[in-house]
Design an enzyme around this catalytic site. Structure first.
Site, mmCIF file in Angstrom:
data_model
loop_
_atom_site.group_PDB
_atom_site.id
_atom_site.type_symbol
_atom_site.label_atom_id
_atom_site.label_comp_id
_atom_site.label_asym_id
_atom_site.label_seq_id
_atom_site.Cartn_x
_atom_site.Cartn_y
_atom_site.Cartn_z
ATOM 1 C CB CYS A 112 -56.649 -26.620 46.596
ATOM 2 S SG CYS A 112 -56.883 -26.468 47.989
ATOM 3 C CG HIS A 250 -55.300 -30.164 45.082
ATOM 4 N ND1 HIS A 250 -54.225 -29.901 46.008
ATOM 5 C CD2 HIS A 250 -56.600 -30.181 45.704
ATOM 6 C CE1 HIS A 250 -54.983 -29.612 47.062
ATOM 7 N NE2 HIS A 250 -56.189 -29.784 46.848
ATOM 8 C CG ASN A 280 -56.008 -30.715 50.565
ATOM 9 O OD1 ASN A 280 -55.165 -29.804 50.009
ATOM 10 N ND2 ASN A 280 -57.420 -30.335 50.208
HETATM 11 O O1 UT7 Z 1 -58.535 -29.135 48.527
HETATM 12 C C1 UT7 Z 1 -59.854 -28.603 48.440
HETATM 13 C C2 UT7 Z 1 -60.610 -29.733 47.787
HETATM 14 N N1 UT7 Z 1 -61.289 -30.357 49.028
HETATM 15 C C3 UT7 Z 1 -61.809 -31.597 48.658
HETATM 16 O O2 UT7 Z 1 -61.293 -32.023 47.506
HETATM 17 C C4 UT7 Z 1 -62.612 -32.398 49.432
HETATM 18 C C5 UT7 Z 1 -63.628 -33.061 48.590
HETATM 19 N N2 UT7 Z 1 -64.415 -33.937 49.533
HETATM 20 C C6 UT7 Z 1 -64.166 -35.079 50.311
HETATM 21 O O3 UT7 Z 1 -63.015 -35.485 49.773
HETATM 22 C C7 UT7 Z 1 -65.075 -35.958 50.859
HETATM 23 O O4 UT7 Z 1 -66.532 -35.315 50.569
HETATM 24 C C8 UT7 Z 1 -64.856 -36.131 52.306
HETATM 25 C C9 UT7 Z 1 -63.627 -36.758 52.526
HETATM 26 C C10 UT7 Z 1 -64.720 -34.569 52.946
HETATM 27 C C11 UT7 Z 1 -66.004 -36.522 53.025
HETATM 28 O O5 UT7 Z 1 -66.210 -37.918 52.585
HETATM 29 P P1 UT7 Z 1 -67.659 -38.481 52.162
HETATM 30 O O6 UT7 Z 1 -67.756 -39.773 51.802
HETATM 31 O O7 UT7 Z 1 -68.271 -37.416 51.321
HETATM 32 O O8 UT7 Z 1 -68.540 -38.418 53.525
HETATM 33 P P2 UT7 Z 1 -69.539 -37.614 54.094
HETATM 34 O O9 UT7 Z 1 -69.557 -36.300 54.388
HETATM 35 O O10 UT7 Z 1 -70.789 -38.100 53.406
HETATM 36 O O11 UT7 Z 1 -70.042 -38.117 55.610
HETATM 37 C C12 UT7 Z 1 -70.416 -39.689 55.938
HETATM 38 C C13 UT7 Z 1 -70.257 -39.963 57.310
HETATM 39 C C14 UT7 Z 1 -71.137 -38.793 58.048
HETATM 40 O O12 UT7 Z 1 -72.040 -39.375 59.048
HETATM 41 P P3 UT7 Z 1 -73.580 -39.761 58.756
HETATM 42 O O13 UT7 Z 1 -74.424 -38.486 58.523
HETATM 43 O O14 UT7 Z 1 -73.650 -40.619 57.554
HETATM 44 O O15 UT7 Z 1 -73.871 -40.452 60.136
HETATM 45 C C15 UT7 Z 1 -70.164 -37.841 58.752
HETATM 46 O O16 UT7 Z 1 -70.660 -37.216 59.794
HETATM 47 O O17 UT7 Z 1 -69.252 -39.728 57.926
HETATM 48 C C16 UT7 Z 1 -69.264 -38.822 58.921
HETATM 49 N N3 UT7 Z 1 -67.879 -38.453 59.043
HETATM 50 C C17 UT7 Z 1 -66.869 -38.843 59.773
HETATM 51 N N4 UT7 Z 1 -66.777 -39.921 60.576
HETATM 52 C C18 UT7 Z 1 -65.648 -40.055 61.167
HETATM 53 C C19 UT7 Z 1 -67.489 -36.903 58.623
HETATM 54 N N5 UT7 Z 1 -66.134 -36.859 58.980
HETATM 55 C C20 UT7 Z 1 -65.745 -38.062 59.790
HETATM 56 C C21 UT7 Z 1 -64.511 -38.411 60.301
HETATM 57 N N6 UT7 Z 1 -64.437 -39.474 60.794
HETATM 58 N N7 UT7 Z 1 -63.416 -37.684 60.251
#
Ligand code: UT7
Length: 325
Positions: A112, A250, A280
């Site tokens: 990225c 980004h 993204n």
């Molecule tokens: O360009 C490369 C750089 N990439 C980035 O900058 C990405 C950086 N990371 C992020 O933006 C965030 O970490 C994410 C958007 C990827 C995830 O957000 P988060 O607030 O960190 O969520 P999480 O991974 O802690 O997941 C929370 C919950 C989980 O469920 P449990 O374990 O709490 O029951 C996930 O399984 O949300 C669940 N979950 C979803 N639920 C519905 C994960 N993805 C989804 C989804 N829809 N698409």
């Protein structure tokens, strides 16, 4: 004084719009989850165009806006992690399609942060090798490497391309820049290539096929990196944030951008964002946003803009540009 300026910008994204509700039909997700966790409403997903096709369309607009011809281009640097093929580079395919017969062309890979790296490389080559006009491109079809059964990643990414014409000039339009790599945690964002496989290997271990990301680890890296990169590039330029008109980060997650604005104690409106419409797009996100910023806000001569990127590698970097057209 001899300098380097951005003479023209362009972007192109596929026409196929996939909103969050549509994604909910493919994986177990919801509009509410995606919007509140990321700020993304929809993304453009290619159905008949590869990375080079998107890049070619973005470049045609950039060349037209720069008011030069394809034959004036003597350097093409294309950042991508989703090339059309391994050989040739996507830059070569773009060169042929555009008829940039006087150019040297190659791809670079910095995920990225690719566009920030490509801009720095093109700037250095223009200075050292006396090139006159470079096409600097970020182009991706992330849709071909994401796992469409993995809701933790497939909702985040989109396809698109952005390009700038970077030209030798009497003015200096690249005030300061830096690129860095912190590879210690590269495992938190990976996308495999071909397996290592040959007749001399007894137990062939198959690579996974798709992009994999430890979202929380990358989130932590991103929030500190944007803030530190902006501070570092300002310090190098001996400037303050108040002298900056816009920041083009980004476009990964609105929460990362809002967090950075808070830490830097600046109005979040200073950050130009369009991730709600594209998701993204990796190396393409910064040049797409820069082109849109130019079109929508009508950038004026003298405006100062910070471009800041972070991503797989882990890579990061920032550039301060002065708008000179
Ligand atoms: O360009 C490369 C750089 N990439 C980035 O900058 C990405 C950086 N990371 C992020 O933006 C965030 O970490 C994410 C958007 C990827 C995830 O957000 P988060 O607030 O960190 O969520 P999480 O991974 O802690 O997941 C929370 C919950 C989980 O469920 P449990 O374990 O709490 O029951 C996930 O399984 O949300 C669940 N979950 C979803 N639920 C519905 C994960 N993805 C989804 C989804 N829809 N698409």
């Amino acid at each position: 004084m001899e300098g380097i300026i951005i003479k023209g910008t362009g972007s192109y994204t596929p026409k196929n719009v996939i909103n969050n509700i549509k994604l909910g039909e493919i994986v177990d997700t919801s509009d509410e989850w995606i919007l509140t966790r990321t700020g993304i409403k929809e993304r453009k997903i290619s159905i008949d165009e590869n990375t080079s096709d998107l890049a070619i369309k973005a470049c045609k607009i950039a060349i037209k806006n720069a008011k030069i011809s394809s034959l004036d281009i003597d350097l093409i640097v294309l950042a991508t992690c989703t090339p059309d093929m391994l050989i040739p580079s996507t830059a070569c395919i773009v060169q042929k399609a555009l008829g940039c017969d006087n150019a040297v062309s190659f791809d670079i890979s910095a995920a990225c942060t690719g566009f920030i790296y490509a801009l720095d490389i093109a700037k250095s080559l223009i200075k050292s090798n006396n090139y006159k006009n470079a096409l600097v491109i970020g182009a991706e079809t992330l849709s071909k490497i994401v796992n469409w059964e993995d809701r933790t990643t497939c909702v985040l990414f989109g396809d698109g391309a952005g390009a700038v014409v970077l030209s030798k000039s009497e003015e200096e339009g690249i005030i300061e820049s830096f690129c860095k790599t912190d590879a210690k945690k590269y495992e938190c964002l990976v996308a495999p290539s071909n397996d290592l496989n040959n007749p001399f290997i007894k137990n062939h271990i198959k690579n996974e096929k798709y992009l994999k990301m430890d979202g929380q680890e990358v989130f932590k890296f991103a929030t500190t990196t944007i803030v530190n990169s902006i501070k570092e590039v300002l310090e190098k330029a001996n400037m303050t944030i108040d002298e900056i008109d816009y920041i083009v980060p980004h476009q990964a997650n609105i929460r990362i951008i809002e967090h950075s604005a808070k830490k830097l104690k600046i109005d979040k409106e200073k950050f130009y964002t369009n991730l709600e419409n594209y998701g993204n797009t990796s190396a393409a996100s910064i040049p797409i946003a820069l082109h849109e910023l130019n079109e929508k806000k009508n950038l004026k001569k003298g405006d100062k803009i910070i471009l800041v990127g972070f991503g797989g590698g882990l890579t990061f970097g920032a550039t301060i540009i002065k708008w000179c057209v």
